[in-house]
Design a protein around this motif. Structure first.
Motif, short mmCIF file in Angstrom:
data_model
loop_
_atom_site.label_atom_id
_atom_site.label_comp_id
_atom_site.label_asym_id
_atom_site.label_seq_id
_atom_site.Cartn_x
_atom_site.Cartn_y
_atom_site.Cartn_z
N SER A 29 0.85 -1.19 0.00
CA SER A 29 0.00 0.00 0.00
C SER A 29 0.89 1.24 0.00
N GLN A 30 0.27 2.37 -0.27
CA GLN A 30 1.02 3.63 -0.18
C GLN A 30 1.54 3.81 1.24
N LEU A 31 0.75 3.42 2.22
CA LEU A 31 1.16 3.54 3.62
C LEU A 31 2.37 2.64 3.91
N ASP A 32 2.38 1.43 3.33
CA ASP A 32 3.53 0.54 3.51
C ASP A 32 4.81 1.20 3.01
N VAL A 33 4.76 1.73 1.79
CA VAL A 33 5.94 2.35 1.19
C VAL A 33 6.33 3.60 1.97
N ALA A 34 5.35 4.38 2.37
CA ALA A 34 5.63 5.59 3.16
C ALA A 34 6.35 5.22 4.45
N SER A 35 5.90 4.17 5.10
CA SER A 35 6.53 3.74 6.36
C SER A 35 7.97 3.29 6.15
N ILE A 36 8.19 2.52 5.09
CA ILE A 36 9.54 2.05 4.79
C ILE A 36 10.48 3.23 4.50
N CYS A 37 9.97 4.21 3.77
CA CYS A 37 10.79 5.36 3.36
C CYS A 37 10.86 6.46 4.41
N ASP A 38 10.03 6.34 5.45
CA ASP A 38 9.89 7.38 6.47
C ASP A 38 9.35 8.67 5.86
N TYR A 39 8.33 8.52 4.99
CA TYR A 39 7.62 9.63 4.36
C TYR A 39 6.17 9.61 4.83
N ASP A 40 5.46 10.69 4.58
CA ASP A 40 4.02 10.70 4.79
C ASP A 40 3.35 9.98 3.63
N LYS A 41 2.19 9.39 3.88
CA LYS A 41 1.43 8.74 2.82
C LYS A 41 1.09 9.73 1.72
N THR A 42 0.83 10.99 2.09
CA THR A 42 0.49 12.01 1.09
C THR A 42 1.65 12.26 0.14
N THR A 43 2.87 12.09 0.62
CA THR A 43 4.05 12.26 -0.24
C THR A 43 4.05 11.19 -1.32
N ILE A 44 3.79 9.96 -0.95
CA ILE A 44 3.73 8.86 -1.92
C ILE A 44 2.60 9.10 -2.91
N SER A 45 1.47 9.56 -2.43
CA SER A 45 0.33 9.87 -3.30
C SER A 45 0.70 10.95 -4.31
N ARG A 46 1.34 12.00 -3.86
CA ARG A 46 1.74 13.10 -4.75
C ARG A 46 2.73 12.61 -5.80
N ILE A 47 3.66 11.75 -5.41
CA ILE A 47 4.63 11.20 -6.35
C ILE A 47 3.91 10.36 -7.40
N GLU A 48 3.05 9.46 -6.95
CA GLU A 48 2.36 8.56 -7.88
C GLU A 48 1.41 9.30 -8.82
N ASN A 49 0.91 10.43 -8.39
CA ASN A 49 0.00 11.21 -9.23
C ASN A 49 0.74 12.25 -10.07
N GLY A 50 2.07 12.25 -10.00
CA GLY A 50 2.86 13.16 -10.83
C GLY A 50 2.74 14.61 -10.42
N LYS A 57 17.57 11.61 -4.51
CA LYS A 57 17.57 10.95 -3.21
C LYS A 57 16.23 10.24 -2.97
N THR A 58 15.13 10.90 -3.29
CA THR A 58 13.81 10.29 -3.13
C THR A 58 13.66 9.10 -4.07
N LEU A 59 14.12 9.24 -5.29
CA LEU A 59 14.04 8.15 -6.26
C LEU A 59 14.82 6.92 -5.77
N VAL A 60 16.01 7.14 -5.28
CA VAL A 60 16.82 6.02 -4.77
C VAL A 60 16.16 5.41 -3.54
N THR A 61 15.61 6.23 -2.66
CA THR A 61 14.91 5.73 -1.48
C THR A 61 13.75 4.83 -1.89
N LEU A 62 13.00 5.25 -2.91
CA LEU A 62 11.88 4.44 -3.39
C LEU A 62 12.35 3.13 -4.01
N THR A 63 13.45 3.16 -4.77
CA THR A 63 13.93 1.91 -5.37
C THR A 63 14.37 0.92 -4.29
N LEU A 64 14.96 1.43 -3.23
CA LEU A 64 15.35 0.54 -2.14
C LEU A 64 14.13 -0.02 -1.42
#
Length: 78
Positions: A29-50, A57-64
C-alpha cells in the motif's frame, strides 16, 4: 534544448504511474511504502500522481523500498 513545463509534467506523471505499478505489483500500500521510506502517505500519493518533481535521493529511497533497480522505474508504457 529547453524542457517545457508540459514535458516535465508528462514525465513526472509517467514516473509516478510506474512507481504505482511496481508498488501494486508487490502488493504494497502507499502507507507501507511511506513507512519504509519514512515519508508521509500524502508524499507517496503526490509522487504517484505526478504532482511533485522528486529528487534523486527520493528516487533512490523508493527503489530501495520497492526492491527494484532504478532502471525498472523508467520502463514507461506509452
Amino acid at each position: 534544448m529547453s524542457i517545457t513545463d508540459e514535458i516535465l509534467i508528462a514525465y513526472q506523471k509517467k514516473l509516478g504511474q510506474r512507481i504505482k505499478e511496481v508498488r501494486e505489483g508487490k502488493e504494497l500500500s502507499q502507507l507501507d511504502v511511506a513507512s519504509i521510506c519514512d515519508y508521509d502517505k500524502t508524499t507517496i500519493s503526490r509522487i504517484e500522481n505526478g504532482r511533485t518533481n522528486i529528487t534523486l535521493k527520493t528516487l533512490v529511497t523508493l527503489t530501495l523500498a520497492l526492491e527494484v533497480d532504478i532502471a525498472q522505474l523508467f520502463e514507461f508504457k506509452d
